[in-house]
Enzyme design. Sequence first.
Site, PDB file in Angstrom:
ATOM      1  N   TYR A 141     -12.997 -13.853  25.307  1.00 35.48           N
ATOM      2  CA  TYR A 141     -13.137 -12.464  25.742  1.00 35.48           C
ATOM      3  C   TYR A 141     -11.849 -11.667  25.522  1.00 35.48           C
ATOM      4  O   TYR A 141     -11.878 -10.455  25.403  1.00 35.48           O
ATOM      5  CB  TYR A 141     -13.490 -12.401  27.231  1.00 35.48           C
ATOM      6  CG  TYR A 141     -14.962 -12.421  27.536  1.00 35.48           C
ATOM      7  CD1 TYR A 141     -15.776 -13.451  27.077  1.00 35.48           C
ATOM      8  CD2 TYR A 141     -15.553 -11.410  28.291  1.00 35.48           C
ATOM      9  CE1 TYR A 141     -17.122 -13.475  27.377  1.00 35.48           C
ATOM     10  CE2 TYR A 141     -16.903 -11.429  28.591  1.00 35.48           C
ATOM     11  CZ  TYR A 141     -17.683 -12.463  28.131  1.00 35.48           C
ATOM     12  OH  TYR A 141     -19.012 -12.470  28.438  1.00 35.48           O
ATOM     13  N   LYS A 192     -16.884 -27.714  24.845  1.00 34.03           N
ATOM     14  CA  LYS A 192     -17.450 -28.062  23.538  1.00 34.03           C
ATOM     15  C   LYS A 192     -16.370 -28.862  22.820  1.00 34.03           C
ATOM     16  O   LYS A 192     -15.933 -28.519  21.716  1.00 34.03           O
ATOM     17  CB  LYS A 192     -17.854 -26.773  22.796  1.00 34.03           C
ATOM     18  CG  LYS A 192     -18.629 -26.977  21.511  1.00 34.03           C
ATOM     19  CD  LYS A 192     -20.039 -27.485  21.699  1.00 34.03           C
ATOM     20  CE  LYS A 192     -20.674 -27.813  20.351  1.00 34.03           C
ATOM     21  NZ  LYS A 192     -21.987 -28.500  20.492  1.00 34.03           N
ATOM     22  N   ASP A 224     -23.924 -27.325  25.168  1.00 34.67           N
ATOM     23  CA  ASP A 224     -25.332 -27.309  24.744  1.00 34.67           C
ATOM     24  C   ASP A 224     -26.161 -28.215  25.650  1.00 34.67           C
ATOM     25  O   ASP A 224     -27.258 -27.859  26.086  1.00 34.67           O
ATOM     26  CB  ASP A 224     -25.471 -27.686  23.257  1.00 34.67           C
ATOM     27  CG  ASP A 224     -24.678 -28.916  22.856  1.00 34.67           C
ATOM     28  OD1 ASP A 224     -23.864 -29.427  23.653  1.00 34.67           O
ATOM     29  OD2 ASP A 224     -24.877 -29.398  21.708  1.00 34.67           O
ATOM     30  N   ASP A 248     -20.384 -17.153  31.282  1.00 40.02           N
ATOM     31  CA  ASP A 248     -21.240 -15.961  31.211  1.00 40.02           C
ATOM     32  C   ASP A 248     -22.687 -16.384  30.943  1.00 40.02           C
ATOM     33  O   ASP A 248     -23.621 -15.947  31.613  1.00 40.02           O
ATOM     34  CB  ASP A 248     -20.729 -15.046  30.087  1.00 40.02           C
ATOM     35  CG  ASP A 248     -21.590 -13.804  29.928  1.00 40.02           C
ATOM     36  OD1 ASP A 248     -21.907 -13.169  30.953  1.00 40.02           O
ATOM     37  OD2 ASP A 248     -21.949 -13.472  28.781  1.00 40.02           O
ATOM     38  N   ASP A 252     -26.198 -16.802  33.799  1.00 42.95           N
ATOM     39  CA  ASP A 252     -27.493 -16.115  33.676  1.00 42.95           C
ATOM     40  C   ASP A 252     -28.642 -17.123  33.718  1.00 42.95           C
ATOM     41  O   ASP A 252     -29.694 -16.874  34.317  1.00 42.95           O
ATOM     42  CB  ASP A 252     -27.583 -15.317  32.364  1.00 42.95           C
ATOM     43  CG  ASP A 252     -27.049 -13.892  32.510  1.00 42.95           C
ATOM     44  OD1 ASP A 252     -26.237 -13.651  33.427  1.00 42.95           O
ATOM     45  OD2 ASP A 252     -27.451 -13.017  31.715  1.00 42.95           O
TER      46      ASP A 252
HETATM   47  C1  IPM Z   1     -21.071 -10.526  33.424  1.00 41.81           C
HETATM   48  C2  IPM Z   1     -21.405  -9.501  32.381  1.00 41.81           C
HETATM   49  C3  IPM Z   1     -20.119  -9.029  31.705  1.00 41.81           C
HETATM   50  C4  IPM Z   1     -19.473 -10.240  31.057  1.00 41.81           C
HETATM   51  C5  IPM Z   1     -20.277  -7.881  30.703  1.00 41.81           C
HETATM   52  C6  IPM Z   1     -20.996  -6.687  31.285  1.00 41.81           C
HETATM   53  C7  IPM Z   1     -18.954  -7.469  30.135  1.00 41.81           C
HETATM   54  O1  IPM Z   1     -22.327 -10.027  31.480  1.00 41.81           O
HETATM   55  O2  IPM Z   1     -20.293 -10.205  34.346  1.00 41.81           O
HETATM   56  O3  IPM Z   1     -21.579 -11.646  33.348  1.00 41.81           O
HETATM   57  O4  IPM Z   1     -19.822 -10.597  29.932  1.00 41.81           O
HETATM   58  O5  IPM Z   1     -18.598 -10.836  31.695  1.00 41.81           O
HETATM   59 MG    MG Z   2     -23.097 -11.925  32.032  1.00 45.16          MG
END
Ligand code: IPM
Ligand code: MG
Length: 364
Positions: A141, A192, A224, A248, A252
């Site tokens: 990042y 990884k 993975d 990240d 999710d």
């Molecule tokens: C998160 C989001 C952010 C990230 C974006 C909006 C920059 O997806 O906080 O998970 O990738 O960190």
């Molecule tokens: Mg995110």
Amino acid sequence: MKRRILLLPGDGIGPEVVREAKKVLEVVGKRYALQLEFREANLGGAAIDVEGTAYPASTRAAAREADAILLGAVGGPQWDSLPAAQRPERGLLAIRADLDLFCNLRPALLFPELAGASSLRAERVAGLDVLIVRELTGGIYFGEPRGISVREDGVREGINTDRYDENEIRRIGRLAFEAARKRGGRLCSVDKANVLEVTMLWREVMESLRPEFPDVSLSHMYVDNAAMQLVREPKQFDVIVTGNLFGDILSDTAAMLTGSIGMLPSASLNASSAGLYEPVHGSAPDIAGEDKANPLATILSAAMLMRYSLDESEAANDIERAVADVLSAGKRTGDIATNEAEEAVIGTRAMGDAVVSALSYEGE
Ligand code: IPM
Ligand code: MG
């Protein structure tokens, strides 16, 4: 003692969910006589529109003064055509870097009432309680060089750099070990290391911490495989520690297991106690302003704020209990509704009100 809380509503559904969490904070603040002082500032697209940049100096000044920050979400289609360096998301990355918020805690906890809303069968997720510890201020990042440029042969090329030094790995590693020690005692480091040198170092440094934490069992998993295991047998995990990009993505995935990404809070901490609290979900521009967003992830983030930055764990427990009560009373926003007869689908405001009345301090 005054506690300064900075609200950064941001974009999309951000203002709606932050408004509900603020109501909740005010109620617990009053109950515990906390003298909360709220300020508000712009971040992301909202800041670009008003102040021309995603993380304006005025916001930076307010953020540095705050005891804790509560953020909604940033981003939206109206800013998608801006050059990468000017997008709303850069505001979020900038505040994380500016305050050195390297430690991102993303608990994925299944409320029993929501097992039916999970993307997995109820028995696979019943009792699920995983903590993802994501490194937040390094890795691909932030690594340099980065950018899109035209090569000598005229072909355009995009570059990002994944890099971590051993100190960055060690500090997030220690916090993850400590978190595991306070929970189930199991830490899984995700990398990884079969391909990427940066994560070979990651694995080596994690391994080197082992002697400091003899009571924690450390394991390693390739990313993975971790993605697969999370949707196959998620309950095998206690604490996962990983770098910025993998964290990240995996957070999710973990979110969906708990029924909805609308349920997941997060805390981003630095070496002092100031922190930034935000829902894991994004700005959901498609439902912004329609009173449809689930405010519970932000309300649960406010609980984390009470616990980690204000050291008010009773207030945090109260908020979490109130959320559980609202869910067991059958109240649902659209994202967590499963069409069961006892469920009532309600809007953002009504959900915030329901949590406030579940706190039920009146008449004490
Ligand atoms: C998160 C989001 C952010 C990230 C974006 C909006 C920059 O997806 O906080 O998970 O990738 O960190
Ligand atoms: Mg995110």
